[in-house]
Design an enzyme around this catalytic site. Structure first.
Site, mmCIF file in Angstrom:
data_model
loop_
_atom_site.group_PDB
_atom_site.id
_atom_site.type_symbol
_atom_site.label_atom_id
_atom_site.label_comp_id
_atom_site.label_asym_id
_atom_site.label_seq_id
_atom_site.Cartn_x
_atom_site.Cartn_y
_atom_site.Cartn_z
ATOM 1 N N LYS A 157 84.324 -3.157 41.792
ATOM 2 C CA LYS A 157 84.133 -2.200 42.890
ATOM 3 C C LYS A 157 84.711 -0.834 42.531
ATOM 4 C CE LYS A 157 84.024 -5.652 46.568
ATOM 5 N NZ LYS A 157 84.656 -6.151 47.796
ATOM 6 N N CYS B 291 89.213 -3.401 46.184
ATOM 7 C CA CYS B 291 89.870 -4.581 46.750
ATOM 8 C C CYS B 291 88.820 -5.616 47.125
ATOM 9 C CB CYS B 291 90.688 -4.188 47.985
ATOM 10 S SG CYS B 291 91.649 -5.553 48.678
ATOM 11 N N ASP B 292 89.166 -6.868 46.940
ATOM 12 C CA ASP B 292 88.305 -7.947 47.396
ATOM 13 C C ASP B 292 89.191 -9.062 47.937
ATOM 14 O OD1 ASP B 292 85.291 -8.648 47.274
ATOM 15 O OD2 ASP B 292 86.338 -10.521 46.825
ATOM 16 N N THR B 293 88.798 -9.628 49.060
ATOM 17 C CA THR B 293 89.577 -10.690 49.700
ATOM 18 C C THR B 293 88.703 -11.928 49.877
ATOM 19 O OG1 THR B 293 90.935 -9.062 50.863
ATOM 20 C CG2 THR B 293 90.955 -11.299 51.738
#
Length: 194
Positions: free
Chosen positions: A53, A72-74
């Site tokens: 990203k 960010c990735d969750t």
């Protein structure tokens, strides 16, 4: 001071970043998450997604030198299986039914990319969350609010589903979508003091 760019369309991430940073830009990433296959290691996977990203956004602004891009990735994981955003109400119901009475993990991968130098740092945070035992009626009522539909694991701890949480071990803000303590230490590593 570097210009900070958040590579995310998530309103929750934007709200959290506003708590610690007054001035930042939002450029939504068009990174194709399916281009990175999940192999086995959730922490590596979320860091790779966050980096993808950040790199996707950096390509859009290469002519601007003074930028740091935050990716960010969750993800929610239960029994080493990733629970993404539900496809429909039935999927949301099944996810919440699986989480009912059980502990699961919430992983966030973070990447900060200096556009000028191309230096990147990545890290992750894992928080354990235990749900109370939920009734089918509780799950159905929550699913019918529509709230679970845009959230990994089919719930948002900061909303109505907060009552499902029996306990949490780790960073609360990670579960919301942006682990502020880890982000702060990474920004400091990149020369940004908040």
């Amino acid at each position: 001071m570097k210009n900070i760019i958040l590579a995310s369309a998530s309103e929750r991430r934007q709200e959290l970043l506003k708590r610690i940073l007054e001035d930042f830009q939002i450029i939504v990433s068009d990174f194709d998450e399916s281009s990175i296959p999940f192999k086995d290691n959730i922490s590596s996977y979320v860091m790779n997604l966050a980096e993808g990203k950040a790199r996707s956004v950096s390509k859009k602004i290469m002519d601007q030198d003074n930028n740091l891009v935050i990716g960010c990735d969750t993800l929610v994981a239960f029994n080493n299986k990733i629970l993404g955003k539900p496809k429909d109400k039935k999927d949301a119901f099944e996810m919440l039914q699986a989480l009912s009475g059980n502990e699961h993990e919430v992983y966030s991968g973070l990447a900060i990319l200096d556009v000028k130098s191309n230096k990147i740092i990545t890290d992750f945070v894992c928080t354990k969350v235990k749900f109370s035992k939920l009734t089918s009626l509780q799950i159905e009522k929550y699913v019918n609010t529509g709230d679970p539909m845009d959230k990994a694991g089919a719930y948002g701890i900061q909303g109505k589903a907060g009552v499902f949480v029996e306990n949490i071990n780790g960073c609360y803000y990670n579960v919301v979508g942006l682990p502020l303590n880890k982000l702060n230490s990474m920004l400091m590593e990149m020369g940004v003091n908040l």
